[in-house]
Write a protein that holds these residues in place. Structure first.
Motif, PDB file in Angstrom:
ATOM      1  N   ALA A  38       0.837  -1.202   0.000  1.00 55.57           N
ATOM      2  CA  ALA A  38       0.000   0.000   0.000  1.00 55.57           C
ATOM      3  C   ALA A  38       0.873   1.253   0.000  1.00 55.57           C
ATOM      4  O   ALA A  38       0.573   2.236  -0.696  1.00 55.57           O
ATOM      5  N   ALA A  39       1.958   1.222   0.774  1.00 62.70           N
ATOM      6  CA  ALA A  39       2.869   2.360   0.815  1.00 62.70           C
ATOM      7  C   ALA A  39       3.470   2.646  -0.550  1.00 62.70           C
ATOM      8  O   ALA A  39       3.574   3.812  -0.977  1.00 62.70           O
ATOM      9  N   VAL A  40       3.873   1.600  -1.264  1.00 63.66           N
ATOM     10  CA  VAL A  40       4.451   1.764  -2.600  1.00 63.66           C
ATOM     11  C   VAL A  40       3.424   2.356  -3.562  1.00 63.66           C
ATOM     12  O   VAL A  40       3.732   3.250  -4.365  1.00 63.66           O
ATOM     13  N   VAL A  41       2.175   1.876  -3.466  1.00 65.32           N
ATOM     14  CA  VAL A  41       1.106   2.406  -4.325  1.00 65.32           C
ATOM     15  C   VAL A  41       0.909   3.888  -4.057  1.00 65.32           C
ATOM     16  O   VAL A  41       0.798   4.700  -4.992  1.00 65.32           O
ATOM     17  N   PHE A  42       0.873   4.280  -2.774  1.00 68.58           N
ATOM     18  CA  PHE A  42       0.701   5.684  -2.440  1.00 68.58           C
ATOM     19  C   PHE A  42       1.857   6.524  -2.974  1.00 68.58           C
ATOM     20  O   PHE A  42       1.658   7.640  -3.464  1.00 68.58           O
ATOM     21  N   LEU A  43       3.081   5.994  -2.858  1.00 72.07           N
ATOM     22  CA  LEU A  43       4.256   6.724  -3.337  1.00 72.07           C
ATOM     23  C   LEU A  43       4.193   6.962  -4.842  1.00 72.07           C
ATOM     24  O   LEU A  43       4.595   8.016  -5.339  1.00 72.07           O
ATOM     25  N   ILE A  44       3.689   5.983  -5.569  1.00 73.34           N
ATOM     26  CA  ILE A  44       3.645   6.081  -7.029  1.00 73.34           C
ATOM     27  C   ILE A  44       2.475   6.931  -7.509  1.00 73.34           C
ATOM     28  O   ILE A  44       2.617   7.799  -8.380  1.00 73.34           O
ATOM     29  N   VAL A  45       1.300   6.695  -6.928  1.00 78.31           N
ATOM     30  CA  VAL A  45       0.070   7.294  -7.440  1.00 78.31           C
ATOM     31  C   VAL A  45      -0.183   8.688  -6.873  1.00 78.31           C
ATOM     32  O   VAL A  45      -0.576   9.602  -7.609  1.00 78.31           O
ATOM     33  N   GLU A  46       0.023   8.877  -5.565  1.00 80.91           N
ATOM     34  CA  GLU A  46      -0.347  10.146  -4.934  1.00 80.91           C
ATOM     35  C   GLU A  46       0.675  10.566  -3.884  1.00 80.91           C
ATOM     36  O   GLU A  46       0.370  10.673  -2.686  1.00 80.91           O
ATOM     37  N   PRO A  47       1.917  10.851  -4.301  1.00 80.17           N
ATOM     38  CA  PRO A  47       2.951  11.216  -3.318  1.00 80.17           C
ATOM     39  C   PRO A  47       2.694  12.554  -2.642  1.00 80.17           C
ATOM     40  O   PRO A  47       3.232  12.817  -1.568  1.00 80.17           O
ATOM     41  N   SER A  48       1.865  13.410  -3.234  1.00 79.11           N
ATOM     42  CA  SER A  48       1.636  14.747  -2.682  1.00 79.11           C
ATOM     43  C   SER A  48       0.886  14.712  -1.355  1.00 79.11           C
ATOM     44  O   SER A  48       0.930  15.698  -0.597  1.00 79.11           O
ATOM     45  N   VAL A  49       0.191  13.607  -1.050  1.00 77.86           N
ATOM     46  CA  VAL A  49      -0.596  13.557   0.193  1.00 77.86           C
ATOM     47  C   VAL A  49       0.242  13.068   1.377  1.00 77.86           C
ATOM     48  O   VAL A  49      -0.244  13.024   2.503  1.00 77.86           O
ATOM     49  N   ILE A  50       1.503  12.715   1.132  1.00 81.95           N
ATOM     50  CA  ILE A  50       2.352  12.160   2.190  1.00 81.95           C
ATOM     51  C   ILE A  50       3.017  13.280   2.975  1.00 81.95           C
ATOM     52  O   ILE A  50       3.557  14.220   2.399  1.00 81.95           O
ATOM     53  N   ASP A  51       2.960  13.185   4.303  1.00 83.17           N
ATOM     54  CA  ASP A  51       3.711  14.092   5.175  1.00 83.17           C
ATOM     55  C   ASP A  51       4.886  13.299   5.730  1.00 83.17           C
ATOM     56  O   ASP A  51       4.718  12.416   6.576  1.00 83.17           O
ATOM     57  N   TRP A  52       6.106  13.619   5.305  1.00 83.33           N
ATOM     58  CA  TRP A  52       7.264  12.806   5.643  1.00 83.33           C
ATOM     59  C   TRP A  52       7.690  12.950   7.093  1.00 83.33           C
ATOM     60  O   TRP A  52       8.323  12.048   7.647  1.00 83.33           O
ATOM     61  N   TRP A  53       7.360  14.055   7.744  1.00 81.94           N
ATOM     62  CA  TRP A  53       7.645  14.176   9.177  1.00 81.94           C
ATOM     63  C   TRP A  53       6.776  13.197   9.968  1.00 81.94           C
ATOM     64  O   TRP A  53       7.222  12.593  10.947  1.00 81.94           O
ATOM     65  N   VAL A  54       5.529  13.042   9.538  1.00 79.32           N
ATOM     66  CA  VAL A  54       4.640  12.062  10.173  1.00 79.32           C
ATOM     67  C   VAL A  54       5.168  10.653   9.944  1.00 79.32           C
ATOM     68  O   VAL A  54       5.197   9.820  10.863  1.00 79.32           O
ATOM     69  N   VAL A  55       5.588  10.381   8.723  1.00 77.76           N
ATOM     70  CA  VAL A  55       6.141   9.056   8.401  1.00 77.76           C
ATOM     71  C   VAL A  55       7.334   8.754   9.305  1.00 77.76           C
ATOM     72  O   VAL A  55       7.456   7.650   9.855  1.00 77.76           O
ATOM     73  N   LEU A  56       8.217   9.737   9.469  1.00 77.09           N
ATOM     74  CA  LEU A  56       9.409   9.538  10.296  1.00 77.09           C
ATOM     75  C   LEU A  56       9.037   9.300  11.756  1.00 77.09           C
ATOM     76  O   LEU A  56       9.570   8.382  12.400  1.00 77.09           O
ATOM     77  N   ALA A  57       8.125  10.111  12.292  1.00 73.90           N
ATOM     78  CA  ALA A  57       7.737   9.981  13.696  1.00 73.90           C
ATOM     79  C   ALA A  57       7.069   8.638  13.963  1.00 73.90           C
ATOM     80  O   ALA A  57       7.425   7.915  14.904  1.00 73.90           O
ATOM     81  N   VAL A  58       6.092   8.290  13.138  1.00 78.94           N
ATOM     82  CA  VAL A  58       5.400   7.010  13.307  1.00 78.94           C
ATOM     83  C   VAL A  58       6.377   5.853  13.109  1.00 78.94           C
ATOM     84  O   VAL A  58       6.362   4.870  13.856  1.00 78.94           O
ATOM     85  N   GLY A  59       7.245   5.987  12.110  1.00 77.56           N
ATOM     86  CA  GLY A  59       8.180   4.915  11.794  1.00 77.56           C
ATOM     87  C   GLY A  59       9.170   4.640  12.907  1.00 77.56           C
ATOM     88  O   GLY A  59       9.437   3.480  13.245  1.00 77.56           O
ATOM     89  N   LEU A  60       9.720   5.681  13.497  1.00 73.71           N
ATOM     90  CA  LEU A  60      10.675   5.492  14.595  1.00 73.71           C
ATOM     91  C   LEU A  60      10.005   4.813  15.793  1.00 73.71           C
ATOM     92  O   LEU A  60      10.571   3.900  16.402  1.00 73.71           O
ATOM     93  N   GLY A  61       8.805   5.265  16.126  1.00 73.91           N
ATOM     94  CA  GLY A  61       8.088   4.642  17.234  1.00 73.91           C
ATOM     95  C   GLY A  61       7.712   3.203  16.937  1.00 73.91           C
ATOM     96  O   GLY A  61       7.896   2.306  17.775  1.00 73.91           O
ATOM     97  N   ALA A  62       7.183   2.964  15.736  1.00 78.32           N
ATOM     98  CA  ALA A  62       6.739   1.618  15.367  1.00 78.32           C
ATOM     99  C   ALA A  62       7.902   0.637  15.286  1.00 78.32           C
ATOM    100  O   ALA A  62       7.738  -0.551  15.573  1.00 78.32           O
TER     101      ALA A  62
END
Length: 255
Positions: free
Chosen positions: A194-218
């Protein structure tokens, strides 16, 4: 993003990574947290899915002993989860949220019932079968359940693990910890695809600070969740799954 906001989201990611590994409803922690901080729903959902991939990696690795010898089954089921995830991710980008709101609580309820009664149904099925091999009928039902969970996981993901564990508890003659290990691998596939699909189809909706914060915790939460989940006796693990599933259903019905 302020430092305290980053820390709060990372803490939510840690908790979500733990829950995802033990049960599979971590999105119910991170998604509302992101909405609380004012992120648009689609941005929150997509960025959250990307961040939780890190927890899926550590969670699946933590359960590697429980899935030893099940590589053949995983090789057959992973492509089904992959296909379902692509479908679900694309549906998220093209359909209004209302399209799934009515059916999602029902799917979670079905998963909960399968977790509760799955072992008894499985025992009954083995007693009335001349072979312990997965029959074509049960295999078709399993593939359908995995595909449905993949579509749902690619679309939203909350309580995907409940549905997966429920279906496999009925159809696979395996210990619940092995089933949970398979669930972690398939959940990782769904989130990653799903992440790859989002990156390819609609990268503009991604907030990379959120990705980093959630990713470090997870990342940390997935490892902790594996240690906790593997230590739980089967009855307690199933109880935790049922309770989290009920909370997930109530949350979706009341919000």
């Amino acid at each position: 993003m302020s430092a305290w906001e980053f820390g709060a989201i990372a803490l939510a990611g840690l908790w979500a990574g733990m829950i995802n590994t033990i049960v599979g409803s971590g999105t119910l922690v991170t998604f509302p947290t992101l909405l609380f901080f004012g992120y648009p729903a689609v941005t929150a959902n997509v960025s959250n899915s990307l961040g939780l991939v890190a927890g899926g990696v550590t969670g699946a690795w933590g359960y590697r002993r429980e899935i030893r010898g099940l590589g053949g089954m995983l090789a057959r089921l992973a492509p089904v989860s992959l296909l379902g995830s692509v479908i679900g991710a694309l549906l998220l980008l093209v359909l209004p949220p209302e399209a799934f709101e009515a059916i999602v609580p029902a799917l979670i309820l079905v998963g909960i019932l399968l977790v509760i009664f799955g072992p008894r149904i499985n025992v009954w099925a083995r007693r009335h079968s001349t072979s312990h091999v997965l029959t074509p009928g049960r295999w078709i039902a399993l593939v359908a359940g995995i595909l449905a969970a993949g579509v749902y996981g690619g679309y939203f993901g909350a309580a995907q693990g409940v549905i997966l564990v429920g279906a496999m508890s009925v159809l696979l003659p395996l210990h619940v910890q092995s089933i949970n290990g398979i669930k972690n691998v398939l959940g990782l596939v769904v989130n990653l695809v799903a992440a790859v699909v989002f990156l390819i189809v609609e990268p503009s909706v991604i907030d990379w600070w959120v990705v980093l914060a959630v990713g470090l915790g997870a990342l940390v939460g997935g490892s902790l969740g594996a240690r906790i989940g593997r230590a739980l006796p089967p009855w307690l693990l199933r109880t935790v799954i049922v309770v989290i599933g009920l909370v997930a259903m109530a949350f979706l019905l009341l919000t």
